[in-house]
Design an enzyme around this catalytic site. Structure first.
Site, PDB file in Angstrom:
ATOM      1  N   GLY A 139       0.861  -1.200   0.000  1.00 34.91           N
ATOM      2  CA  GLY A 139       0.000   0.000   0.000  1.00 34.91           C
ATOM      3  C   GLY A 139       0.884   1.232   0.000  1.00 34.91           C
ATOM      4  O   GLY A 139       2.099   1.138   0.225  1.00 34.91           O
ATOM      5  N   GLY A 187       2.765   3.634   1.362  1.00 30.64           N
ATOM      6  CA  GLY A 187       3.316   3.868   2.704  1.00 30.64           C
ATOM      7  C   GLY A 187       3.902   5.258   2.855  1.00 30.64           C
ATOM      8  O   GLY A 187       4.229   5.692   3.960  1.00 30.64           O
ATOM      9  N   ARG A 188       4.063   5.924   1.725  1.00 26.06           N
ATOM     10  CA  ARG A 188       4.615   7.288   1.794  1.00 26.06           C
ATOM     11  C   ARG A 188       4.079   8.127   0.640  1.00 26.06           C
ATOM     12  O   ARG A 188       4.773   8.982   0.113  1.00 26.06           O
ATOM     13  CB  ARG A 188       6.137   7.241   1.758  1.00 26.06           C
ATOM     14  CG  ARG A 188       6.706   6.526   0.553  1.00 26.06           C
ATOM     15  CD  ARG A 188       8.161   6.841   0.427  1.00 26.06           C
ATOM     16  NE  ARG A 188       8.775   6.088  -0.639  1.00 26.06           N
ATOM     17  CZ  ARG A 188      10.003   6.284  -1.053  1.00 26.06           C
ATOM     18  NH1 ARG A 188      10.725   7.221  -0.487  1.00 26.06           N
ATOM     19  NH2 ARG A 188      10.514   5.571  -2.008  1.00 26.06           N
ATOM     20  N   ASP A 191       9.112   5.655   7.531  1.00 23.74           N
ATOM     21  CA  ASP A 191       8.780   6.977   8.080  1.00 23.74           C
ATOM     22  C   ASP A 191       7.877   7.788   7.148  1.00 23.74           C
ATOM     23  O   ASP A 191       7.550   8.935   7.444  1.00 23.74           O
ATOM     24  CB  ASP A 191      10.068   7.756   8.395  1.00 23.74           C
ATOM     25  CG  ASP A 191      10.919   7.992   7.153  1.00 23.74           C
ATOM     26  OD1 ASP A 191      10.515   7.556   6.047  1.00 23.74           O
ATOM     27  OD2 ASP A 191      12.001   8.601   7.283  1.00 23.74           O
ATOM     28  N   GLY A 192       7.542   7.200   6.002  1.00 21.11           N
ATOM     29  CA  GLY A 192       6.643   7.898   5.082  1.00 21.11           C
ATOM     30  C   GLY A 192       7.311   8.994   4.275  1.00 21.11           C
ATOM     31  O   GLY A 192       6.647   9.749   3.569  1.00 21.11           O
ATOM     32  N   ARG A 240       3.663  13.402  -8.774  1.00 25.30           N
ATOM     33  CA  ARG A 240       3.750  12.750 -10.080  1.00 25.30           C
ATOM     34  C   ARG A 240       2.376  12.594 -10.686  1.00 25.30           C
ATOM     35  O   ARG A 240       1.371  12.552  -9.989  1.00 25.30           O
ATOM     36  CB  ARG A 240       4.455  11.401  -9.968  1.00 25.30           C
ATOM     37  CG  ARG A 240       3.664  10.337  -9.255  1.00 25.30           C
ATOM     38  CD  ARG A 240       4.432   9.004  -9.240  1.00 25.30           C
ATOM     39  NE  ARG A 240       3.826   8.095  -8.283  1.00 25.30           N
ATOM     40  CZ  ARG A 240       4.382   6.975  -7.874  1.00 25.30           C
ATOM     41  NH1 ARG A 240       5.563   6.617  -8.319  1.00 25.30           N
ATOM     42  NH2 ARG A 240       3.771   6.188  -7.013  1.00 25.30           N
ATOM     43  N   ARG A 271      -1.790  -1.237 -10.194  1.00 19.97           N
ATOM     44  CA  ARG A 271      -0.584  -2.051 -10.334  1.00 19.97           C
ATOM     45  C   ARG A 271      -0.970  -3.519 -10.446  1.00 19.97           C
ATOM     46  O   ARG A 271      -2.077  -3.906 -10.052  1.00 19.97           O
ATOM     47  CB  ARG A 271       0.282  -1.877  -9.076  1.00 19.97           C
ATOM     48  CG  ARG A 271       0.622  -0.433  -8.764  1.00 19.97           C
ATOM     49  CD  ARG A 271       0.896  -0.239  -7.281  1.00 19.97           C
ATOM     50  NE  ARG A 271       1.052   1.175  -6.955  1.00 19.97           N
ATOM     51  CZ  ARG A 271       2.211   1.843  -6.964  1.00 19.97           C
ATOM     52  NH1 ARG A 271       3.327   1.192  -7.241  1.00 19.97           N
ATOM     53  NH2 ARG A 271       2.260   3.130  -6.685  1.00 19.97           N
ATOM     54  N   ASP A 288       4.414  -4.937  -7.528  1.00 20.33           N
ATOM     55  CA  ASP A 288       3.775  -3.688  -7.089  1.00 20.33           C
ATOM     56  C   ASP A 288       4.334  -2.489  -7.836  1.00 20.33           C
ATOM     57  O   ASP A 288       3.776  -1.389  -7.749  1.00 20.33           O
ATOM     58  CB  ASP A 288       3.949  -3.484  -5.571  1.00 20.33           C
ATOM     59  CG  ASP A 288       5.386  -3.641  -5.131  1.00 20.33           C
ATOM     60  OD1 ASP A 288       5.965  -4.713  -5.385  1.00 20.33           O
ATOM     61  OD2 ASP A 288       5.946  -2.693  -4.546  1.00 20.33           O
ATOM     62  N   ASN A 289       5.420  -2.675  -8.553  1.00 16.13           N
ATOM     63  CA  ASN A 289       6.002  -1.583  -9.332  1.00 16.13           C
ATOM     64  C   ASN A 289       5.732  -1.754 -10.825  1.00 16.13           C
ATOM     65  O   ASN A 289       6.454  -1.212 -11.653  1.00 16.13           O
ATOM     66  CB  ASN A 289       7.508  -1.493  -9.076  1.00 16.13           C
ATOM     67  CG  ASN A 289       7.807  -1.109  -7.638  1.00 16.13           C
ATOM     68  OD1 ASN A 289       6.973  -0.517  -6.955  1.00 16.13           O
ATOM     69  ND2 ASN A 289       9.000  -1.450  -7.169  1.00 16.13           N
TER      70      ASN A 289
END
Ligand code: AMP
Ligand code: MG
Length: 464
Positions: free
Chosen positions: A77, A79-80, A112-113, A163, A170, A239-240
């Site tokens: 998910g 995360g940042r 830490d995001g 972006r 994905r 996931d990418n």
């Protein structure tokens, strides 16, 4: 106001608030990209929302997904990252406006995001260069210096990137949907994807099998293009991989200088899983994961569904080979449609590897363009190889062979100058030069100079 993405079942996202960076400053704004959208915000509006002086115009979401990372399944998910808006271009296509490095979310796990300014600027350089090369990619709209420091290799400047992507759907989003073990959720995602990217599939007899075929098709096109310019994505986890067929999630990516099939710059990829020449095989592996996720929709009988999916995935090598050798032929100005032609291309790659020749410049040399020092002719096989060129039909090369690509040593130097020495002049000049990759270099064009051997110990770092 609602985002289009939140039409999906609520399992696919969670509402989050991006961090407010009160001291943020804009260091890159892509006005050309913004101008493609009528409802784009201005750079000032964007900065005021990043600083928290104004709120984002719509709801803000982190997307849920899963993924096979280096072959292992994980629930992931954003995360940042955060989806903060969606804009339509003139053709009516919807694009996501997505922040990267915008703080912790419920998917952050131990992270830490955050992101470093340097990594976000690197993504800006690479994604805009890939776009200028004519390759499908997410784009960089903006980069901000968050005005604070984060802990990485010691303390480093924090950054955030905005972006644009034709979506953030994905392969891993489908794995996540399958994992929910609820056919209605998987179907909702597949229908959403078809409506957004492949509407032509909706009216076909088996929309989901055709969705699979379309994603295979666009991924083949994409990987062939990466191979054309010597691009190594570096972390082709599922996931990418975008189901829209865009280059996404710029992390430890880099361009290859000296041709070596197993070139791999990523510091974490010790097995060279994502090395240059492995990319087609990995794409096929990822597409099999995608096919597996779609199977319950492809046919109600699991055995039949599997057979149908296998047929599509088994066709990958042949489809890829055809597209790949046609592309390599174009780089060389000949039509490659036979086994003999394929072997001729392979022999060139062997000669390049044997002579430690630069991939980009070797093709320029063979095209008769100024290419600096090229070592191909030091091989005893070269003359004979070259003499066989006339046995193939000649075709136009067009814009197949770039003259300027983002070479590692320049990317590093430009980033260091910007982040450590506050020298944005070099960064801006470099960005500008990379927008014209097929244009001949003038003699004073410093960006086309490089040391071909500098890459041998070069390393890139993931998610920094
Ligand atoms: P990547 O390999 O950068 O595409 O990221 C893989 C996963 O790790 C994604 O779910 C990211 O959201 C997450 N991730 C990467 N870096 C961080 C970070 N600094 N904090 C939280 N999550 C992260
Ligand atoms: Mg990722």
């Amino acid at each position: 106001m609602k985002l289009n993405y939140s039409k999906l079942p609520t399992d696919f996202y969670s509402e989050i608030s991006p961090t407010k960076f009160e001291k943020a400053n804009l260091v890159f704004w892509n006005e050309g990209l913004a101008s493609e959208f009528k409802n784009a915000f201005s750079s000032n509006e964007f900065l005021s929302m990043v600083r928290g002086e104004n709120s984002w115009l719509k709801e803000t979401l982190a997307m849920a997904y899963a993924g096979h990372q280096f072959g292992h399944f994980n629930i992931l998910g954003d995360g940042r990252a955060a989806l903060v808006d969606e804009w339509k271009n003139e053709e009516g296509n919807l694009f996501d406006v997505h922040l990267k490095g915008s703080g912790e979310t419920i998917y952050s796990r131990r992270g830490d995001g955050r992101a470093t300014l340097k990594a976000m600027l690197r993504e800006a350089i690479m994604s805009e260069a890939i776009h200028a090369l004519g390759i499908r990619t997410t784009r960089t709209l903006a980069v901000v210096d968050t005005g604070d420091f984060i802990h990485r290799n010691g303390m480093e400047k924090g950054g955030m990137l905005a972006r644009m992507a034709s979506s953030h759907l994905r392969v891993g989003t489908f794995e996540y949907a399958l994992f929910q073990d609820d056919l209605s959720k998987l179907k909702a995602l597949a229908d959403y994807t078809i409506a957004r990217h492949y509407p032509q599939c909706a009216s076909l007899e088996n929309p989901y099998l055709n969705l699979l075929k379309e994603v295979v098709r666009v991924q083949i096109e994409l990987i062939v293009e990466w191979m054309r310019v010597g691009f190594i994505h570096g972390v082709m986890n599922t996931d990418n991989m975008s189901v829209a067929g865009e280059t996404i999630d710029y992390g430890p990516c880099a361009f290859m200088n000296v041709y070596k099939a197993n070139t791999c710059f990523s510091s974490i990829d010790t097995q060279r899983r994502y090395a240059f020449a492995n990319q087609p095989g990995i794409a096929q592996w990822n597409l099999w994961v995608f096919a597996n996720s779609l199977m319950p929709l492809i046919h109600e009988n699991a055995k039949v569904a599997k057979e149908m999916a296998i047929e599509v995935i088994d066709a990958f090598p042949e489809q890829f080979g055809k597209a790949y050798y046609a592309m390599m032929g174009r780089k060389l100005g000949v039509e490659i449609s036979t086994q003999e032609g394929r072997e001729w291309v392979e022999e060139l790659l062997e000669i390049m590897e044997e002579t430690q020749s630069d991939y980009t410049n070797s093709f320029l040399f063979l095209e008769g363009k100024d290419a600096g020092e090229v070592y191909l002719s030091t091989s005893t096989r070269f003359e004979n190889w070259l003499s066989r060129k006339n046995s193939f039909p000649q075709i136009e090369i067009g814009n197949s062979n770039p003259i300027v690509i983002p070479r590692n040593e320049w990317v590093e130097r430009v980033l260091n100058e910007a982040v450590e020495n506050n020298n944005w002049k070099l960064f801006n000049e470099y960005q500008e030069r990379l927008q014209r990759p097929y244009e001949s270099s003038s003699e004073e064009d410093i960006f086309s100079t490089f040391n071909p051997k500098n890459d041998l110990s070069f390393k890139t770092f993931c998610g920094t």
